[in-house]
Design a protein around this motif. Structure first.
Motif, PDB file in Angstrom:
ATOM      1  N   TYR A  32       0.794  -1.129  -0.023  1.00  0.00           N
ATOM      2  CA  TYR A  32       0.052   0.086   0.088  1.00  0.00           C
ATOM      3  C   TYR A  32       0.841   1.188  -0.187  1.00  0.00           C
ATOM      4  CZ  TYR A  32      -4.681  -2.190   0.051  1.00  0.00           C
ATOM      5  OH  TYR A  32      -5.594  -2.863  -0.327  1.00  0.00           O
ATOM      6  N   ASP A  33       2.079   1.455   0.265  1.00  0.00           N
ATOM      7  CA  ASP A  33       2.802   2.235   0.372  1.00  0.00           C
ATOM      8  C   ASP A  33       3.121   2.813  -1.132  1.00  0.00           C
ATOM      9  OD1 ASP A  33       2.956   2.610   3.051  1.00  0.00           O
ATOM     10  OD2 ASP A  33       4.865   1.469   3.300  1.00  0.00           O
ATOM     11  N   MET A  34       3.337   1.877  -1.844  1.00  0.00           N
ATOM     12  CA  MET A  34       3.454   1.988  -3.416  1.00  0.00           C
ATOM     13  C   MET A  34       2.431   2.220  -4.173  1.00  0.00           C
ATOM     14  SD  MET A  34       6.460  -1.009  -2.993  1.00  0.00           S
ATOM     15  CE  MET A  34       6.708  -1.098  -4.868  1.00  0.00           C
ATOM     16  N   TYR A  35       1.268   1.585  -3.999  1.00  0.00           N
ATOM     17  CA  TYR A  35       0.240   1.621  -4.920  1.00  0.00           C
ATOM     18  C   TYR A  35      -0.633   2.808  -4.903  1.00  0.00           C
ATOM     19  CZ  TYR A  35      -4.550  -0.041  -6.299  1.00  0.00           C
ATOM     20  OH  TYR A  35      -5.602  -0.430  -6.923  1.00  0.00           O
ATOM     21  N   GLU A  36      -0.583   3.314  -5.930  1.00  0.00           N
ATOM     22  CA  GLU A  36      -1.499   4.602  -6.084  1.00  0.00           C
ATOM     23  C   GLU A  36      -2.721   4.162  -7.074  1.00  0.00           C
ATOM     24  OE1 GLU A  36       0.482   7.810  -8.216  1.00  0.00           O
ATOM     25  OE2 GLU A  36       2.446   7.297  -7.035  1.00  0.00           O
ATOM     26  N   PRO A  37      -3.781   4.198  -5.828  1.00  0.00           N
ATOM     27  CA  PRO A  37      -5.007   3.679  -6.395  1.00  0.00           C
ATOM     28  C   PRO A  37      -5.575   4.916  -7.433  1.00  0.00           C
ATOM     29  CG  PRO A  37      -5.478   4.452  -4.014  1.00  0.00           C
ATOM     30  CD  PRO A  37      -3.956   4.385  -4.547  1.00  0.00           C
ATOM     31  N   SER A  38      -6.411   4.554  -8.525  1.00  0.00           N
ATOM     32  CA  SER A  38      -6.889   5.417  -9.548  1.00  0.00           C
ATOM     33  C   SER A  38      -8.138   6.253  -8.597  1.00  0.00           C
ATOM     34  CB  SER A  38      -7.139   4.710 -10.595  1.00  0.00           C
ATOM     35  OG  SER A  38      -8.483   3.711 -10.401  1.00  0.00           O
ATOM     36  N   GLU A  39      -8.610   7.276  -9.285  1.00  0.00           N
ATOM     37  CA  GLU A  39      -9.496   8.219  -8.840  1.00  0.00           C
ATOM     38  C   GLU A  39     -10.630   7.213  -8.621  1.00  0.00           C
ATOM     39  OE1 GLU A  39     -11.809  12.171 -10.213  1.00  0.00           O
ATOM     40  OE2 GLU A  39     -10.310  11.490 -11.205  1.00  0.00           O
ATOM     41  N   MET A  40     -10.999   6.439  -9.864  1.00  0.00           N
ATOM     42  CA  MET A  40     -12.015   5.329  -9.755  1.00  0.00           C
ATOM     43  C   MET A  40     -12.249   4.308  -8.569  1.00  0.00           C
ATOM     44  SD  MET A  40     -15.014   4.745 -11.438  1.00  0.00           S
ATOM     45  CE  MET A  40     -15.231   5.360 -13.294  1.00  0.00           C
ATOM     46  N   SER A  41     -10.802   3.954  -8.480  1.00  0.00           N
ATOM     47  CA  SER A  41     -10.816   2.892  -7.257  1.00  0.00           C
ATOM     48  C   SER A  41     -11.079   3.518  -6.050  1.00  0.00           C
ATOM     49  CB  SER A  41      -9.209   2.302  -7.141  1.00  0.00           C
ATOM     50  OG  SER A  41      -8.825   1.691  -8.293  1.00  0.00           O
ATOM     51  N   LEU A  42     -10.779   4.843  -5.852  1.00  0.00           N
ATOM     52  CA  LEU A  42     -11.260   5.524  -4.451  1.00  0.00           C
ATOM     53  C   LEU A  42     -12.579   5.856  -4.355  1.00  0.00           C
ATOM     54  CD1 LEU A  42      -8.366   8.236  -4.358  1.00  0.00           C
ATOM     55  CD2 LEU A  42      -8.609   6.167  -3.129  1.00  0.00           C
ATOM     56  N   LEU A  43     -13.030   6.145  -5.521  1.00  0.00           N
ATOM     57  CA  LEU A  43     -14.704   6.205  -5.499  1.00  0.00           C
ATOM     58  C   LEU A  43     -15.188   4.806  -5.160  1.00  0.00           C
ATOM     59  CD1 LEU A  43     -17.246   7.816  -6.162  1.00  0.00           C
ATOM     60  CD2 LEU A  43     -16.695   7.352  -8.559  1.00  0.00           C
ATOM     61  N   MET A  44     -14.894   3.830  -5.990  1.00  0.00           N
ATOM     62  CA  MET A  44     -15.499   2.489  -5.631  1.00  0.00           C
ATOM     63  C   MET A  44     -15.217   2.153  -4.200  1.00  0.00           C
ATOM     64  SD  MET A  44     -16.481   0.978  -8.369  1.00  0.00           S
ATOM     65  CE  MET A  44     -16.845   1.875 -10.009  1.00  0.00           C
ATOM     66  N   ASN A  45     -14.319   2.182  -3.647  1.00  0.00           N
ATOM     67  CA  ASN A  45     -14.178   2.184  -2.257  1.00  0.00           C
ATOM     68  C   ASN A  45     -15.235   2.844  -1.352  1.00  0.00           C
ATOM     69  OD1 ASN A  45     -12.307  -0.524  -1.903  1.00  0.00           O
ATOM     70  ND2 ASN A  45     -10.626   1.075  -2.680  1.00  0.00           N
ATOM     71  N   GLU A  46     -15.266   3.870  -1.612  1.00  0.00           N
ATOM     72  CA  GLU A  46     -15.983   4.786  -1.068  1.00  0.00           C
ATOM     73  C   GLU A  46     -17.373   4.344  -1.299  1.00  0.00           C
ATOM     74  OE1 GLU A  46     -17.193   9.519  -2.006  1.00  0.00           O
ATOM     75  OE2 GLU A  46     -15.046   9.058  -2.148  1.00  0.00           O
ATOM     76  N   MET A  47     -17.628   4.043  -2.438  1.00  0.00           N
ATOM     77  CA  MET A  47     -19.250   3.471  -2.778  1.00  0.00           C
ATOM     78  C   MET A  47     -19.551   2.206  -1.944  1.00  0.00           C
ATOM     79  SD  MET A  47     -20.416   4.434  -6.754  1.00  0.00           S
ATOM     80  CE  MET A  47     -19.457   2.808  -7.265  1.00  0.00           C
ATOM     81  N   TYR A  48     -18.377   1.412  -1.828  1.00  0.00           N
ATOM     82  CA  TYR A  48     -18.741   0.397  -0.960  1.00  0.00           C
ATOM     83  C   TYR A  48     -18.779   0.498   0.336  1.00  0.00           C
ATOM     84  CZ  TYR A  48     -17.514  -4.308   1.017  1.00  0.00           C
ATOM     85  OH  TYR A  48     -17.919  -5.402   1.767  1.00  0.00           O
ATOM     86  N   ASP A  49     -18.084   1.469   1.079  1.00  0.00           N
ATOM     87  CA  ASP A  49     -18.270   1.754   2.401  1.00  0.00           C
ATOM     88  C   ASP A  49     -19.717   2.497   2.697  1.00  0.00           C
ATOM     89  OD1 ASP A  49     -16.022   0.767   3.000  1.00  0.00           O
ATOM     90  OD2 ASP A  49     -14.878   2.942   3.095  1.00  0.00           O
ATOM     91  N   TYR A  50     -19.975   3.362   1.877  1.00  0.00           N
ATOM     92  CA  TYR A  50     -21.324   3.775   1.872  1.00  0.00           C
ATOM     93  C   TYR A  50     -22.522   2.984   1.909  1.00  0.00           C
ATOM     94  CZ  TYR A  50     -24.477   7.935   2.116  1.00  0.00           C
ATOM     95  OH  TYR A  50     -25.523   9.089   2.482  1.00  0.00           O
ATOM     96  N   ASN A  51     -22.262   2.025   1.099  1.00  0.00           N
ATOM     97  CA  ASN A  51     -23.529   0.987   0.818  1.00  0.00           C
ATOM     98  C   ASN A  51     -23.471   0.154   2.239  1.00  0.00           C
ATOM     99  OD1 ASN A  51     -25.273   1.100  -1.675  1.00  0.00           O
ATOM    100  ND2 ASN A  51     -23.259   1.485  -2.572  1.00  0.00           N
ATOM    101  N   LEU A  52     -22.293  -0.175   2.368  1.00  0.00           N
ATOM    102  CA  LEU A  52     -22.212  -0.984   3.693  1.00  0.00           C
ATOM    103  C   LEU A  52     -23.174  -0.112   5.131  1.00  0.00           C
ATOM    104  CD1 LEU A  52     -21.037  -3.725   4.812  1.00  0.00           C
ATOM    105  CD2 LEU A  52     -19.243  -2.457   5.730  1.00  0.00           C
ATOM    106  N   LYS A  53     -22.853   1.047   4.981  1.00  0.00           N
ATOM    107  CA  LYS A  53     -23.563   1.852   5.906  1.00  0.00           C
ATOM    108  C   LYS A  53     -25.172   1.924   5.748  1.00  0.00           C
ATOM    109  CE  LYS A  53     -23.795   6.471   6.843  1.00  0.00           C
ATOM    110  NZ  LYS A  53     -23.430   7.620   6.242  1.00  0.00           N
ATOM    111  N   ILE A  54     -25.329   1.819   4.454  1.00  0.00           N
ATOM    112  CA  ILE A  54     -26.946   2.011   4.124  1.00  0.00           C
ATOM    113  C   ILE A  54     -27.508   0.624   4.500  1.00  0.00           C
ATOM    114  CG2 ILE A  54     -28.580   1.818   2.080  1.00  0.00           C
ATOM    115  CD1 ILE A  54     -26.874   3.851   0.710  1.00  0.00           C
ATOM    116  N   LYS A  55     -26.926  -0.592   4.380  1.00  0.00           N
ATOM    117  CA  LYS A  55     -27.280  -1.616   4.565  1.00  0.00           C
ATOM    118  C   LYS A  55     -27.438  -2.022   6.180  1.00  0.00           C
ATOM    119  CE  LYS A  55     -26.030  -6.642   4.804  1.00  0.00           C
ATOM    120  NZ  LYS A  55     -24.923  -7.730   4.426  1.00  0.00           N
TER     121      LYS A  55
END
Ligand code: HEC
Length: 144
Positions: A32-55
């Motif tokens: 993770y120190d070296m990995y640079e996630p794309s803007e889309m990856s970040l958004l996807m993880n955000e969407m995952y977390d948000y949907n977990l909250k909704i669930k």
């Protein structure tokens, strides 16, 4: 050159083609120190977390109220290298946004659980077209 090779290896480990869901803790720390996630990856993880909250809200008997406008970034967020926003991706993006909006409609005749699962189903459908790695994780969002 080394950087490029590194990126490719990391993308294979953590990007879309990955079937290995969890690495050992030590491995992921280094990576993770070296990995640079794309803007889309970040958004996807955000969407995952948000949907977990909704669930969790739905399971607690609450009705989620506000559609997260950030999700609209799915139409514009930059993808990782080697990936392009093709027509399939675009139509799944629209389908997904529409399905997710349904979750926030008050007093709909269709149950909130079905509308939520339907939205998660669109996450999965899009992933089946080109990015199967995260599917087992996304399936955990479904309300049984
Ligand atoms: C329109 C197609 C599409 C939809 C809809 C979609 N995804 Fe994705 N998802 C992708 C693509 C493409 C990537 C890879 C992004 C990249 O590498 O830049 C991705 C990546 C991911 C990742 C991995 C991110 C990482 O760490 O690299 C997760 C987790 C994820 N999506 C979860 C979800 C969830 C949860 C939903 C629904 C709430 C969803 N996706 C909806 C196409 C989609």
């Amino acid at each position: 050159m080394r950087h490029i090779i590194c990126t490719i290896i990391l993308m294979t480990l953590f990007g879309c083609n990955s079937n290995k869901e969890e690495q050992t803790k030590d491995d992921s720390k280094i990576v993770y120190d070296m990995y640079e996630p794309s803007e889309m990856s970040l958004l996807m993880n955000e969407m995952y977390d948000y949907n977990l909250k909704i669930k969790e809200e739905i399971l607690a008997g609450e009705i989620p109220k506000e559609f997260p406008l950030d999700f609209l970034k799915i139409h514009t967020a930059e993808l990782s290298e080697f990936k392009s926003r093709n027509e399939t991706f675009k139509s799944f993006s629209t389908l997904f946004i529409n399905a997710e909006r349904e979750v926030f409609k008050p007093n709909d005749s269709i149950s909130i659980e079905s509308r939520f699962n339907n939205a998660v189903g669109v996450c999965i459908s899009c992933h089946q077209t080109e990015c199967t790695g995260p599917i087992p994780r996304i399936k955990k969002l479904l309300i049984q």
